[in-house]
Design an enzyme around this catalytic site. Structure first.
Site, short mmCIF file in Angstrom:
data_model
loop_
_atom_site.label_atom_id
_atom_site.label_comp_id
_atom_site.label_asym_id
_atom_site.label_seq_id
_atom_site.Cartn_x
_atom_site.Cartn_y
_atom_site.Cartn_z
N ILE A 192 -2.72 -29.86 -50.07
CA ILE A 192 -3.02 -28.31 -50.39
C ILE A 192 -3.69 -28.04 -51.73
CG2 ILE A 192 -1.75 -25.99 -50.31
CD1 ILE A 192 0.36 -27.37 -48.37
N ASP A 203 -2.01 -31.98 -62.58
CA ASP A 203 -1.37 -32.79 -61.53
C ASP A 203 -0.60 -33.73 -62.65
OD1 ASP A 203 -1.45 -33.14 -58.31
OD2 ASP A 203 -0.83 -34.96 -59.34
N ASP A 258 3.16 -32.61 -66.66
CA ASP A 258 4.47 -32.75 -65.91
C ASP A 258 5.19 -31.42 -65.93
OD1 ASP A 258 7.06 -33.30 -65.30
OD2 ASP A 258 7.36 -35.12 -66.68
N ASN A 305 1.54 -24.81 -57.21
CA ASN A 305 1.58 -25.40 -55.99
C ASN A 305 2.52 -26.52 -55.92
OD1 ASN A 305 0.39 -26.24 -53.19
ND2 ASN A 305 -0.29 -27.85 -54.69
N SER A 318 7.76 -22.12 -49.21
CA SER A 318 7.78 -23.03 -48.00
C SER A 318 8.45 -21.97 -46.93
CB SER A 318 8.54 -24.15 -48.08
OG SER A 318 9.04 -24.99 -46.85
N TYR A 377 15.87 -28.41 -51.46
CA TYR A 377 14.46 -27.90 -51.53
C TYR A 377 14.24 -26.38 -51.21
CZ TYR A 377 9.43 -27.88 -50.17
OH TYR A 377 8.12 -27.34 -49.95
N LYS A 409 13.04 -23.34 -53.11
CA LYS A 409 11.81 -22.43 -52.64
C LYS A 409 12.31 -20.97 -52.38
CE LYS A 409 8.56 -25.33 -52.61
NZ LYS A 409 7.58 -25.33 -53.70
#
Length: 257
Positions: A18, A37, A65, A92, A144, A157, A161
């Site tokens: 994504i 990244d 990081d 993201n 999400s 998770y 989110k």
């Protein structure tokens, strides 16, 4: 004139599915893109593709990081030095472990929280002061549908989110007076490396894929290229009067309203 001409965009997790699709779309629409990244090779691959494919494409690959504030500060400083003020921040980056909550361990919770929630806090804290000083900015957080409806095997998770959604709404309120908008895009099942791990963790990936496909009204699993349209909308002037909102991009798997 392209929508993001002369704009600088920062995308975390920019080397992934994504994230990479989002970086390339921003570049095609004129943006200078900082690809952040943890995997520098993945970031460099995306940046190189941008510069090769987008006419006049400008990209900067940076290892970052997001769980370490010093790493975040160094990356933000490098973007400012290379491109100047940051106009758009897309948080993201994410990670998950797929198993029932009682079979997880505190060390896994800590990693999940550090990547999926604290990492985004670090990025906001590093970028928001500059946006506030200029009285302009767009923030798009990738959460999400697990945050909206829950998801078996993803308890922590989903909690992270869900926290990101609540945090975004609060930032939207606190910084509206600075001309900053903050919104959330919630992907549903999307064909990324993270989803591949999810399928493997389920023990029967083919059966899971079939079940997901049947349950999605549009009849297929999402692809990374399905997300940038929603992300760029929130980042654009078309969404200048939209803030604190949550948009599901799930093929209709979850519906609300």
């Amino acid at each position: 004139m392209q929508r993001f001409e002369d704009k600088t965009v920062v995308v975390t997790g920019g080397g992934g599915g994504i994230g990479g699709a989002t970086c390339r779309r921003f570049a095609r629409e004129g943006a200078r893109v900082a690809v952040l990244d943890l995997n520098p090779g993945a970031a460099e691959t995306v940046a190189a593709r941008i510069e090769a494919e987008a006419e006049g494409g400008r990209a900067l690959a940076l290892r970052c990081d997001i769980t370490e504030r010093a790493s975040v500060d160094a990356a933000v400083a490098a973007v400012l030095e290379r491109f100047g003020a940051i106009d758009v921040l897309v948080n993201n980056a994410g990670w998950d472990v797929f198993r029932p909550f009682t079979k997880t361990e505190p060390a896994q919770w800590e990693k999940l929280i550090a990547i999926n929630l604290t990492g985004a806090l670090h990025m906001h804290h590093a970028v928001l002061p500059g946006m506030a000083a200029r009285k302009a900015g767009r923030i798009v957080n990738i959460a999400s549908d697990a945050a909206r409806v829950g998801s078996s095997g993803e308890a922590v998770y989903a909690a992270c989110k869900g926290g990101l959604v609540a945090f975004t709404k609060t930032i939207a309120r606190e910084h509206a007076r600075h001309g900053i908008t903050a919104n959330v895009v919630c992907p549903g099942p999307t064909d990324t490396a993270l989803f591949a791990d999810y399928k493997e963790g389920a023990g029967n990936p083919e059966k899971l894929m079939e079940a997901f496909t049947r349950s999605i009204p549009l009849g297929r699993i999402g692809q990374p290229d399905d997300l940038p349209g929603a992300i760029l909308f929130f980042a654009s002037d078309d969404a200048a009067f939209v803030t604190g909102q949550v948009l599901s991009v799930s093929g209709g798997l979850t519906m609300n309203g």
